[in-house]
Design a protein around this motif. Structure first.
Motif, PDB file in Angstrom:
ATOM      1  N   VAL A 344       0.568  -1.329   0.127  1.00 25.65           N
ATOM      2  CA  VAL A 344       0.107  -0.284  -0.272  1.00 25.65           C
ATOM      3  C   VAL A 344       0.715   1.580   0.451  1.00 25.65           C
ATOM      4  O   VAL A 344       0.758   2.468  -0.905  1.00 25.65           O
ATOM      5  CB  VAL A 344      -0.929  -0.111   1.274  1.00 25.65           C
ATOM      6  CG1 VAL A 344      -1.812   1.397   1.382  1.00 25.65           C
ATOM      7  CG2 VAL A 344      -2.066  -0.654   0.855  1.00 25.65           C
ATOM      8  N   GLU A 358      -8.369   4.195   0.470  1.00 27.06           N
ATOM      9  CA  GLU A 358      -7.672   2.163   1.294  1.00 27.06           C
ATOM     10  C   GLU A 358      -8.733   2.503   2.084  1.00 27.06           C
ATOM     11  O   GLU A 358      -9.649   2.489   3.065  1.00 27.06           O
ATOM     12  CB  GLU A 358      -6.594   2.550   2.337  1.00 27.06           C
ATOM     13  CG  GLU A 358      -5.295   3.044   2.408  1.00 27.06           C
ATOM     14  CD  GLU A 358      -4.053   3.566   3.456  1.00 27.06           C
ATOM     15  OE1 GLU A 358      -4.579   2.496   4.160  1.00 27.06           O
ATOM     16  OE2 GLU A 358      -3.691   4.537   2.954  1.00 27.06           O
ATOM     17  N   CYS A 362      -6.646  -4.133   2.936  1.00 31.30           N
ATOM     18  CA  CYS A 362      -5.544  -3.363   3.158  1.00 31.30           C
ATOM     19  C   CYS A 362      -5.057  -2.813   4.272  1.00 31.30           C
ATOM     20  O   CYS A 362      -4.187  -2.152   4.340  1.00 31.30           O
ATOM     21  CB  CYS A 362      -5.581  -3.171   2.165  1.00 31.30           C
ATOM     22  SG  CYS A 362      -5.698  -1.034   1.462  1.00 31.30           S
TER      23      CYS A 362
END
Length: 383
Positions: A344, A358, A362
């Protein structure tokens, strides 16, 4: 109905127009009533009447709309009365009428106040699971130019296991609906494509939605590298022996144990806590325990801490006693999920001036509820 002149109806678990139609056609009732299904999809009846059955979000009967159920606490296995500790009614009411598959549920006022897009933005979404697909669908509906990037050969993400697990028909229905919706809309889907920083820089998105999911958590247990991650049990059953040790008795471990037991395997669930599936409660918990107890080829070992995985099974410590070996041909581990934080961060760095969101796993190990709602809200915030 045969003995009553008063019209008769029925309610409970009716999540398809085909089922509703069959009940009426069989002469069992005069009409059907819908409760949770109308939270999952308030347009159920309109879509059925218009012949758009494939667009209905069919209730998964997950009970999320009943509020945030607590875990079972120290409820003994087999106990009829749940033990929920200091749980209060306000905790329950806090989540009433939320929905795992309808991100608008219980948010209508907030959503109505959100601004319309000022223009069509270039939106890149990384990850074709539930959160990524929902983000893509919503962004496309709002007029954005959407590219959905998925590293595997198909959409579905972690929910692809439902293609194999016969007990997950409702969840599979939802996964398949999202795929159909993505394919119907003006969404550029890139399969078999890894979202590299170079790909993001090349596409220059105005907004980047990261829904890259998570990977199985691997605590520092000697020999764990020789065990199988729980989701692989649905992909490589031919490699699973007759006697299975399921390391981890959370929801995923328990449900996979039921799946494997029904495939003819003998499964021993090893859990270090005092109860199984401690992350859920209420009726879903009781239903799961009933399913486990009905299967004679499932054994449960609670308060058993794994200290090593060996070629012959799992070595555990139970209290102050000497380590014990629980034998098995195959060891499968279900010890939670770890967000792909490193991936990420690399993708965020490549985003430049793009707004980054996001979504789902994740961020942390998430459920369908969080993934779908966060994917929807991320797309709604792109203006």
């Amino acid at each position: 109905k045969k003995n009553s002149k008063t019209p008769v109806t029925v309610v409970g678990g009716i999540n398809s127009p085909e089922f509703a139609e069959q009940i009426i056609a069989d002469g069992k009732v005069d009409f059907v009533s819908l409760g949770r299904q109308c939270i999952a999809d308030p347009d159920f009846a309109n879509k059925a009447m218009a012949g758009r059955e494939d667009e209905i979000r069919r209730c998964m009967r997950c009970y999320h709309c009943y509020g945030e159920h607590p875990g079972p606490g120290n409820k003994p296995r087999g106990s009829v009365v749940p033990h929920f500790g200091n749980f209060t009614l306000s905790n329950l009411l806090n989540g009433v009428q939320n929905c795992s598959i309808n991100p608008k549920a219980n948010q209508e006022v907030i959503i109505k106040a959100m601004p319309e897009p000022k223009g069509s933005r270039r939106v890149m979404i990384v990850g074709g699971g539930a959160g990524g697909m929902q983000a893509a669908i919503t962004a496309a509906d709002r007029g954005h130019q959407v590219t959905l990037v998925e590293k595997s050969a198909g959409l579905g993400g972690i929910l692809s296991f439902t293609d194999t697990d016969v007990h997950k028909v409702d969840l599979k229905n939802f996964k398949d609906l999202l795929i159909r919706e993505v394919n119907k809309k003006n969404i550029n889907v890139l399969l078999n494509t890894v979202a590299t920083p170079e790909l993001i820089a090349e596409n220059k998105p105005d907004a980047l939605v990261l829904a890259v999911g998570a990977e199985p958590a691997k605590p520092n247990i000697p020999g764990l590298d020789g065990a199988m991650p729980v989701l692989d049990a649905y992909k490589t059953e031919s490699k699973i022996g007759k006697n299975v040790v399921m390391l981890g008795g959370g929801l995923a471990g328990c449900e996979t144990a039921v799946h494997l037991a029904d495939k003819g395997h003998n499964v021993t669930i090893v859990e270090m806590l005092t109860t199984l599936a401690s992350e859920i409660g209420g009726m879903p918990y009781d239903a799961l325990m009933n399913q486990i107890e009905k299967r004679k080829n499932i054994t449960v070992r609670l308060e058993a801490k794994c200290v090593a995985v060996t070629p012959d099974g799992v070595k555990v410590e139970c209290g102050a006693g000497a380590p014990e070996l629980i034998k098995g041909d195959t060891v499968i581990y279900s010890l939670g999920m770890s967000a792909r934080k490193t991936e990420v961060e690399k993708l965020k760095e490549a985003a430049g001036q793009a707004t980054v969101f996001e979504v789902g796993d994740c961020v942390r190990g998430a459920r369908v509820f969080e993934a779908v709602r966060e994917g929807y809200m991320a797309a709604m915030k792109i203006v």
